[in-house]
Motif scaffolding. Structure first.
Motif, PDB file in Angstrom:
ATOM      1  N   PHE A   1      18.555 -22.373   8.682  1.00 19.65           N
ATOM      2  CA  PHE A   1      17.556 -23.023   7.809  1.00 19.65           C
ATOM      3  C   PHE A   1      18.248 -24.037   6.892  1.00 19.65           C
ATOM      4  CE2 PHE A   1      15.003 -19.371   9.056  1.00 19.65           C
ATOM      5  CZ  PHE A   1      13.740 -19.932   9.205  1.00 19.65           C
TER       6      PHE A   1
ATOM      7  N   ARG B   1      25.868 -24.760   1.376  1.00 18.53           N
ATOM      8  CA  ARG B   1      25.654 -23.897   0.201  1.00 18.53           C
ATOM      9  C   ARG B   1      25.729 -24.617  -1.135  1.00 18.53           C
ATOM     10  NH1 ARG B   1      24.755 -19.265   2.482  1.00 18.53           N
ATOM     11  NH2 ARG B   1      25.414 -19.291   4.649  1.00 18.53           N
TER      12      ARG B   1
ATOM     13  N   VAL C   1      16.018 -25.804   0.784  1.00 19.70           N
ATOM     14  CA  VAL C   1      15.738 -24.818   1.839  1.00 19.70           C
ATOM     15  C   VAL C   1      14.453 -24.026   1.547  1.00 19.70           C
ATOM     16  CG1 VAL C   1      17.156 -22.910   0.936  1.00 19.70           C
ATOM     17  CG2 VAL C   1      16.890 -23.176   3.395  1.00 19.70           C
TER      18      VAL C   1
ATOM     19  N   ARG D   1       9.933 -23.067  11.111  1.00 19.23           N
ATOM     20  CA  ARG D   1      10.082 -21.653  11.473  1.00 19.23           C
ATOM     21  C   ARG D   1       9.907 -21.453  12.975  1.00 19.23           C
ATOM     22  NH1 ARG D   1      10.972 -18.940   6.952  1.00 19.23           N
ATOM     23  NH2 ARG D   1      11.617 -17.262   8.297  1.00 19.23           N
TER      24      ARG D   1
ATOM     25  N   GLY E   1      18.939 -12.241   7.945  1.00 21.97           N
ATOM     26  CA  GLY E   1      17.961 -13.199   7.426  1.00 21.97           C
ATOM     27  C   GLY E   1      16.928 -12.537   6.543  1.00 21.97           C
TER      28      GLY E   1
ATOM     29  N   ASP F   1      13.407 -12.226   7.994  1.00 18.34           N
ATOM     30  CA  ASP F   1      12.303 -11.785   8.855  1.00 18.34           C
ATOM     31  C   ASP F   1      12.811 -11.337  10.218  1.00 18.34           C
ATOM     32  OD1 ASP F   1      13.230 -14.258   9.635  1.00 18.34           O
ATOM     33  OD2 ASP F   1      11.273 -15.026  10.235  1.00 18.34           O
ATOM     34  N   ILE F   2      14.058 -10.912  10.286  1.00 21.43           N
ATOM     35  CA  ILE F   2      14.625 -10.590  11.606  1.00 21.43           C
ATOM     36  C   ILE F   2      13.976  -9.314  12.158  1.00 21.43           C
ATOM     37  CG2 ILE F   2      16.753 -10.272  12.951  1.00 21.43           C
ATOM     38  CD1 ILE F   2      16.453 -12.977  11.364  1.00 21.43           C
TER      39      ILE F   2
ATOM     40  N   ARG G   1      14.058 -17.644  -5.842  1.00 20.64           N
ATOM     41  CA  ARG G   1      14.042 -17.501  -4.384  1.00 20.64           C
ATOM     42  C   ARG G   1      13.358 -16.204  -3.942  1.00 20.64           C
ATOM     43  NH1 ARG G   1      18.577 -18.596  -0.843  1.00 20.64           N
ATOM     44  NH2 ARG G   1      20.179 -18.140  -2.349  1.00 20.64           N
TER      45      ARG G   1
ATOM     46  N   ASP H   1      10.445 -16.471  -1.327  1.00 24.02           N
ATOM     47  CA  ASP H   1      10.663 -15.817  -0.026  1.00 24.02           C
ATOM     48  C   ASP H   1       9.659 -14.696   0.229  1.00 24.02           C
ATOM     49  OD1 ASP H   1      12.832 -17.464   0.409  1.00 24.02           O
ATOM     50  OD2 ASP H   1      14.348 -15.953  -0.057  1.00 24.02           O
TER      51      ASP H   1
ATOM     52  N   ARG I   1       5.648 -16.303   0.422  1.00 24.67           N
ATOM     53  CA  ARG I   1       5.186 -17.346   1.353  1.00 24.67           C
ATOM     54  C   ARG I   1       4.300 -16.731   2.444  1.00 24.67           C
ATOM     55  NH1 ARG I   1      10.956 -17.844   3.540  1.00 24.67           N
ATOM     56  NH2 ARG I   1      10.895 -16.223   5.113  1.00 24.67           N
TER      57      ARG I   1
HETATM   58  O1   DC Z   1      20.240 -16.179   3.453  1.00 20.48           O
HETATM   59  P1   DC Z   1      20.288 -17.529   2.756  1.00 20.48           P
HETATM   60  O2   DC Z   1      20.258 -17.443   1.262  1.00 20.48           O
HETATM   61  O3   DC Z   1      21.413 -18.386   3.240  1.00 20.48           O
HETATM   62  O4   DC Z   1      18.925 -18.246   3.220  1.00 20.48           O
HETATM   63  C1   DC Z   1      18.554 -19.499   2.738  1.00 20.48           C
HETATM   64  C2   DC Z   1      17.053 -19.643   2.730  1.00 20.48           C
HETATM   65  O5   DC Z   1      16.547 -19.711   4.069  1.00 20.48           O
HETATM   66  C3   DC Z   1      16.277 -18.528   2.046  1.00 20.48           C
HETATM   67  O6   DC Z   1      16.016 -18.826   0.698  1.00 20.48           O
HETATM   68  C4   DC Z   1      15.007 -18.430   2.826  1.00 20.48           C
HETATM   69  C5   DC Z   1      15.326 -19.034   4.172  1.00 20.48           C
HETATM   70  N1   DC Z   1      15.421 -18.054   5.260  1.00 20.48           N
HETATM   71  C6   DC Z   1      14.252 -17.668   5.855  1.00 20.48           C
HETATM   72  O7   DC Z   1      13.176 -18.093   5.418  1.00 20.48           O
HETATM   73  N2   DC Z   1      14.270 -16.825   6.924  1.00 20.48           N
HETATM   74  C7   DC Z   1      15.436 -16.362   7.406  1.00 20.48           C
HETATM   75  N3   DC Z   1      15.444 -15.553   8.472  1.00 20.48           N
HETATM   76  C8   DC Z   1      16.649 -16.734   6.781  1.00 20.48           C
HETATM   77  C9   DC Z   1      16.608 -17.572   5.701  1.00 20.48           C
END
Ligand code: DC
Length: 210
Positions: free
Chosen positions: A35, A81, A89, A99, A119, A121-122, A167, A171, A174
């Motif tokens: 992402f 980063r 992001v 997505r 992540g 939503d894995i 965040r 996160d 959403r």
């Molecule tokens: O894990 P991270 O902080 O590097 O992720 C960065 C952003 O990406 C996080 O704020 C939300 C998005 N993200 C997501 O929506 N779904 C994922 N599977 C991984 C990250």
């Protein structure tokens, strides 16, 4: 075998996933980095509308490389980063077009390899059939503290905490694939655990499934 590790910002999921993958000789796939990589390119090119993003993605080549992501042959590591990308992001990762495009990519990679994927939503969306699902949590204060120590920015603790709160909110609220533990995930609160203790617990879960 598929191992899914989800959790909020600063929960340590990427470091844990990396160490676990190394131990098991699996491939680590950091979906946050994917992402972030798209956010670097799209924001640099000032592409913000969904239809323009779709067009750009149709000619985008994304590959995972050992310490980052390669987009159209350009290796992105430290660029992923920055504080700017932390902001960008949040915008790009809530878009359906982004997505969906990454979902296809993530599933394709996981179908070919033994993976530890981390992540948001894995366990719920990307790999709902993963054999091991872990959801890492910790208080927001401890997540901010760990991040400040890790990046040597103790003087910026309050800003880091504010970013984590921002965040978490985006996160988990959403509409698409929000941050949430899968019903069959093992929820691990790491507030009072150190890195090795977290790894040990997950190692145990993996052994049980093998
Ligand atoms: O894990 P991270 O902080 O590097 O992720 C960065 C952003 O990406 C996080 O704020 C939300 C998005 N993200 C997501 O929506 N779904 C994922 N599977 C991984 C990250």
């Amino acid at each position: 075998m598929q191992i899914a590790i989800d959790g909020p910002a600063g929960s340590g999921k990427t470091s844990v996933a990396q160490a676990l993958a190394k131990e098991l000789q699996f491939t680590h796939l950091d979906t946050g980095a994917m992402f972030r990589a798209l956010s670097v390119v799209l924001s640099e090119e000032e592409i913000r509308e969904e239809k323009d993003i779709e067009k750009r993605l149709s000619r985008t080549n994304l590959q995972m490389i050992p310490d980052g992501v390669s987009i159209d042959g350009r290796h992105l590591t430290d660029e992923l980063r920055t504080e700017t990308i932390d902001q960008e992001v949040s915008y790009y990762s809530q878009l359906k077009v982004v997505r969906d495009w990454l979902l296809a990519k993530q599933r394709e990679l996981a179908s070919e390899l033994d993976v530890v994927m981390d992540g948001r939503d894995i366990g719920t969306v990307v790999l709902p059939k993963a054999e091991v699902k872990v959801f890492l949590t910790a208080s927001k204060e401890i997540r901010a503290l760990r991040r400040a120590l890790q990046t040597n920015r103790m003087d910026e603790y309050s800003e880091i905490l504010a970013d984590i709160e921002r965040r978490d909110h985006i996160d988990s609220k959403r509409a698409l694939a929000p941050l949430r533990a899968a019903d069959d995930a093992y929820v691990l609160d790491t507030t009072e655990l150190n890195f090795d203790e977290v790894l040990e617990k997950i190692r145990h879960l993996v052994e049980e499934k093998r």
